[in-house]
Design an enzyme around this catalytic site. Structure first.
Site, PDB file in Angstrom:
ATOM      1  CB  CYS A   1      -1.657   1.368 -49.346  1.00 61.15           C
ATOM      2  SG  CYS A   1       0.001   2.129 -49.268  1.00 61.15           S
TER       3      CYS A   1
ATOM      4  CB  CYS B   1       2.283  -0.391 -50.234  1.00 64.11           C
ATOM      5  SG  CYS B   1       0.807  -0.289 -51.165  1.00 64.11           S
TER       6      CYS B   1
ATOM      7  CE  LYS C   1       4.551  -5.120 -50.713  1.00 67.62           C
ATOM      8  NZ  LYS C   1       4.298  -4.983 -52.287  1.00 67.62           N
TER       9      LYS C   1
ATOM     10  CE1 TYR D   1       1.485  -6.693 -54.962  1.00 73.07           C
ATOM     11  CE2 TYR D   1       0.039  -6.942 -56.764  1.00 73.07           C
ATOM     12  CZ  TYR D   1       0.310  -6.310 -55.588  1.00 73.07           C
ATOM     13  OH  TYR D   1      -0.533  -5.406 -55.104  1.00 73.07           O
TER      14      TYR D   1
ATOM     15  CD  GLU E   1       5.041  -7.847 -53.321  1.00 76.95           C
ATOM     16  OE1 GLU E   1       5.339  -7.085 -54.029  1.00 76.95           O
ATOM     17  OE2 GLU E   1       4.175  -7.756 -52.761  1.00 76.95           O
TER      18      GLU E   1
ATOM     19  CG  HIS F   1      32.173   1.237 -63.536  1.00 75.58           C
ATOM     20  ND1 HIS F   1      31.959   0.097 -64.145  1.00 75.58           N
ATOM     21  CD2 HIS F   1      33.508   1.081 -63.257  1.00 75.58           C
ATOM     22  CE1 HIS F   1      32.683  -0.805 -63.992  1.00 75.58           C
ATOM     23  NE2 HIS F   1      33.857  -0.204 -63.413  1.00 75.58           N
TER      24      HIS F   1
ATOM     25  CD  GLU G   1      28.763  -0.504 -65.180  1.00 71.57           C
ATOM     26  OE1 GLU G   1      29.358   0.427 -65.917  1.00 71.57           O
ATOM     27  OE2 GLU G   1      29.098  -0.869 -64.153  1.00 71.57           O
TER      28      GLU G   1
HETATM   29  C1  FAD Z   1      -0.583  -7.334 -49.590  1.00 70.39           C
HETATM   30  C2  FAD Z   1      -0.563  -6.123 -50.731  1.00 70.39           C
HETATM   31  C3  FAD Z   1       0.274  -5.423 -50.985  1.00 70.39           C
HETATM   32  C4  FAD Z   1       0.152  -4.556 -51.800  1.00 70.39           C
HETATM   33  N1  FAD Z   1       1.496  -3.956 -52.314  1.00 70.39           N
HETATM   34  C5  FAD Z   1       1.413  -2.790 -53.080  1.00 70.39           C
HETATM   35  C6  FAD Z   1       2.811  -2.278 -53.549  1.00 70.39           C
HETATM   36  O1  FAD Z   1       3.680  -2.610 -53.200  1.00 70.39           O
HETATM   37  N2  FAD Z   1       2.539  -0.959 -54.209  1.00 70.39           N
HETATM   38  C7  FAD Z   1       1.614  -0.490 -54.650  1.00 70.39           C
HETATM   39  O2  FAD Z   1       1.293   0.341 -55.355  1.00 70.39           O
HETATM   40  N3  FAD Z   1       0.284  -1.123 -54.200  1.00 70.39           N
HETATM   41  C8  FAD Z   1       0.404  -2.177 -53.547  1.00 70.39           C
HETATM   42  N4  FAD Z   1      -1.032  -2.608 -53.183  1.00 70.39           N
HETATM   43  C9  FAD Z   1      -2.495  -2.325 -53.950  1.00 70.39           C
HETATM   44  C10 FAD Z   1      -2.563  -1.122 -53.121  1.00 70.39           C
HETATM   45  O3  FAD Z   1      -2.834  -1.369 -51.744  1.00 70.39           O
HETATM   46  C11 FAD Z   1      -3.872  -0.783 -53.451  1.00 70.39           C
HETATM   47  O4  FAD Z   1      -4.101  -0.511 -54.845  1.00 70.39           O
HETATM   48  C12 FAD Z   1      -4.596   0.451 -52.879  1.00 70.39           C
HETATM   49  O5  FAD Z   1      -4.547   0.530 -51.428  1.00 70.39           O
HETATM   50  C13 FAD Z   1      -6.007   0.985 -53.478  1.00 70.39           C
HETATM   51  O6  FAD Z   1      -6.207   2.178 -52.838  1.00 70.39           O
HETATM   52  P1  FAD Z   1      -8.057   2.339 -52.655  1.00 70.39           P
HETATM   53  O7  FAD Z   1      -7.984   3.771 -52.131  1.00 70.39           O
HETATM   54  O8  FAD Z   1      -8.433   2.065 -53.982  1.00 70.39           O
HETATM   55  O9  FAD Z   1      -8.571   1.300 -51.647  1.00 70.39           O
HETATM   56  P2  FAD Z   1      -7.969   0.794 -50.143  1.00 70.39           P
HETATM   57  O10 FAD Z   1      -6.741   1.423 -50.025  1.00 70.39           O
HETATM   58  O11 FAD Z   1      -8.229  -0.397 -50.066  1.00 70.39           O
HETATM   59  O12 FAD Z   1      -8.924   1.931 -49.161  1.00 70.39           O
HETATM   60  C14 FAD Z   1     -10.531   1.492 -49.180  1.00 70.39           C
HETATM   61  C15 FAD Z   1     -10.986   1.850 -47.992  1.00 70.39           C
HETATM   62  O13 FAD Z   1     -12.427   1.763 -47.893  1.00 70.39           O
HETATM   63  C16 FAD Z   1     -13.097   1.266 -46.911  1.00 70.39           C
HETATM   64  N5  FAD Z   1     -14.159   0.955 -47.007  1.00 70.39           N
HETATM   65  C17 FAD Z   1     -14.729  -0.138 -47.739  1.00 70.39           C
HETATM   66  N6  FAD Z   1     -15.982  -0.295 -47.880  1.00 70.39           N
HETATM   67  C18 FAD Z   1     -16.701   0.771 -47.177  1.00 70.39           C
HETATM   68  C19 FAD Z   1     -17.692   1.082 -46.900  1.00 70.39           C
HETATM   69  N7  FAD Z   1     -18.856   0.840 -47.466  1.00 70.39           N
HETATM   70  N8  FAD Z   1     -17.863   2.524 -45.898  1.00 70.39           N
HETATM   71  C20 FAD Z   1     -16.715   2.905 -45.404  1.00 70.39           C
HETATM   72  N9  FAD Z   1     -15.724   2.599 -45.861  1.00 70.39           N
HETATM   73  C21 FAD Z   1     -15.483   1.341 -46.741  1.00 70.39           C
HETATM   74  C22 FAD Z   1     -12.012   0.252 -46.448  1.00 70.39           C
HETATM   75  O14 FAD Z   1     -12.025   0.002 -45.029  1.00 70.39           O
HETATM   76  C23 FAD Z   1     -10.341   0.754 -46.784  1.00 70.39           C
HETATM   77  O15 FAD Z   1      -9.959   1.521 -45.765  1.00 70.39           O
HETATM   78  C24 FAD Z   1      -1.005  -3.949 -52.160  1.00 70.39           C
HETATM   79  C25 FAD Z   1      -2.035  -4.575 -51.845  1.00 70.39           C
HETATM   80  C26 FAD Z   1      -2.068  -5.641 -50.827  1.00 70.39           C
HETATM   81  C27 FAD Z   1      -3.346  -6.374 -50.395  1.00 70.39           C
END
Ligand code: FAD
Length: 452
Positions: A43, A48, A51, A178, A182, A435, A440
């Site tokens: 994110c 997010c 972006k 999306y 986007e 309005h 609205e």
């Molecule tokens: C281009 C793009 C745009 C997006 N726009 C939106 C939006 O507008 N609104 C919205 O709500 N969501 C959006 N999302 C989705 C959102 O980013 C994700 O749903 C969210 O980040 C998920 O959070 P998470 O904690 O599951 O994983 P992540 O945020 O992906 O975090 C996982 C972390 O784990 C780390 N990791 C992975 N494996 C290991 C390991 N074995 N050991 C240690 N660390 C590890 C990674 O490096 C990462 O930092 C977007 C996603 C993308 C790709």
């Protein structure tokens, strides 16, 4: 049995950071977190946040043009990618620092390394160190995947787009989800000639048909060259460009090719198979309503579980995990009626069922209006917006609300409260209009456009 920690979190993204700091900060649990890349995760670092900043950047060109229509004596200039990228990088560094501090201030011990599971209570870090924990939370998110076709390795993904040395003159975006749509809008707004190939019959599969139809029309009308029912067959390098063969029989040259063809959960090589933790069809970790895996001490939240892949959902799942495991208050995650925004141009805000899904479920009434909004219309633009309600004939409840309009993301957050509360069409009707606004119309639609 004593453990090094009460909780070991793997992954410092939206879900992992929230769970770690709330468990440590609110309950005094001894918590550690491992992150292999940058804190803040998808994110903050490659999703997010960057972006949305790019969406903002991409909208100024049109705004300057519109300002001229409103009498301002200003001239559109060129977009300076290098200047913007420098500011963007500084902002992401700042935010990463905020995330690190949030963890440190809550007393969470962090390890800047990859981690994997060794057994139900043991995590191994990349340097070979092993740590034991009463509970392990996997919050490793997901990653973009490219299709298996000749030359795909030459293309980029959304991860790379923020780091480009310079903006290409032309780009082919492959995909209709999306993220693809986007970035088509963003890059077009920044002056890149954008072509989009999507193999399906309409972009934004799964969303309301009328809404996605309008978005596609508006994207085309703005000058994005969208080809539906078209996919890439292969790509090869040709000088500074890429030659792309497509299923429609064409061969075209592009400066850059971006794949936005799907994401996969980060659950490989994590030691899950040895532990007997179940994985789903896409490789996601299978969990119950409390985010618990089949191994009682191991939980998983966020994109790695592939439930609803959004930041606020990952955060909710993290909070519910802490409630359940550390506060003695078993809390399932409510995935129903999640409002969400798609930052296409025009933007979409949506909550609840599409007309098509609702009609399969029960008899419905549809209220919809599409019109030229005042601000853009005055500036001479042909842009149209859509306000749409899908209503249950039996309960009168709003089953779905779909808005395609500038600022639709902001609007749907508020409409989402009413829909989540179970508002009926009559509740909307007795709400006085604000309005003059676009929204609205959402309380002034009197006659159903159709029933189904
Ligand atoms: C281009 C793009 C745009 C997006 N726009 C939106 C939006 O507008 N609104 C919205 O709500 N969501 C959006 N999302 C989705 C959102 O980013 C994700 O749903 C969210 O980040 C998920 O959070 P998470 O904690 O599951 O994983 P992540 O945020 O992906 O975090 C996982 C972390 O784990 C780390 N990791 C992975 N494996 C290991 C390991 N074995 N050991 C240690 N660390 C590890 C990674 O490096 C990462 O930092 C977007 C996603 C993308 C790709």
């Amino acid at each position: 049995m004593s453990f090094d920690y009460d909780l070991f979190v793997i992954g410092g993204g939206s879900g992992g950071v929230r769970a770690a700091r709330v468990a440590a900060g609110d309950t005094g649990a001894k918590v550690a977190l491992a992150e292999e890349d940058r804190y803040g995760g998808t994110c903050v670092i490659r999703g997010c946040v960057p972006k949305k900043l790019m969406v903002f950047a991409s909208e100024y060109g049109d705004m300057v043009e519109d300002a001229r229509s409103y009498g301002w004596d200003i001239t559109p200039g060129d977009f300076d990618w290098t200047a913007f990228r420098g500011k963007l990088e500084a902002e992401l560094d700042r935010l990463e620092g905020v995330y690190r501090r949030l963890l440190a201030n809550s007393g969470v011990e962090t390890f800047d390394q990859r981690a994997r599971l060794v057994d139900a209570h043991t995590v191994e870090l990349a340097d070979g160190t092993r740590k034991s924990a009463k509970h392990i939370l996997i919050a490793t998110g997901g990653r973009p995947v490219k299709p298996d076709l000749p030359g795909a390795e030459l293309g980029i993904t959304s991860n790379d787009i923020f780091h480009l040395d310079k903006l290409p003159e032309s780009i082919l975006i492959i995909g209709g989800g999306y993220i693809a749509c986007e970035f088509a809008g963003i890059l077009h707004g920044l002056g890149v000639k954008v072509t989009q190939y999507y193999r399906g019959a309409q972009i934004l599969r799964g969303f309301d048909d009328e809404a996605r139809g309008l978005i596609c029309e508006e994207m085309c009308q703005k000058g994005i060259d969208v080809h539906l029912g078209t996919n890439i067959l292969e790509m090869t390098r040709e000088g500074d460009q890429f030659r792309v063969k497509a299923t429609n029989g064409t061969e075209r040259l592009f400066d850059q090719v971006m794949f936005a063809t799907g994401r996969a959960p980060n659950a490989d090589d994590m030691g899950l198979e040895g532990l007997g933790i179940e994985r789903g069809r896409k490789g996601q970790i299978v969990v119950d309503d409390y985010s618990q895996t089949g191994v009682p001490s191991v939980y998983a939240i966020g994109d790695v579980t592939d439930r609803v892949n959004l930041t606020p959902v990952a955060i909710r799942e993290g909070m519910a995990f802490v409630e359940t495991v550390f506060k003695g208050n078993p809390t399932p995650v409510d995935h129903d009626l999640i409002p969400t925004a798609i930052f296409t141009q025009p933007e979409m805000g949506t909550v609840g069922l599409s007309e098509e899904d609702a009609a399969e479920q029960e008899p419905i009434e549809v209220y919809a209006t599409s019109f030229k909004p005042m601000q853009q219309s005055f500036a001479g633009r042909a842009d149209r917006v859509l306000m749409k309600l899908v209503v249950s004939q039996k309960t009168r409840k709003i089953l779905g609300c779909h808005i395609v309009a500038p600022g639709a993301g902001e609007m749907i957050q508020l409409a989402g409260i009413a829909v989540k509360m179970g508002a009926t069409k009559e509740d909307f009707d007795r709400t006085v209009a604000v309005h003059p606004t676009m929204s609205e119309e959402i309380v002034t639609m009197k006659t159903p456009t159709r029933t189904a």
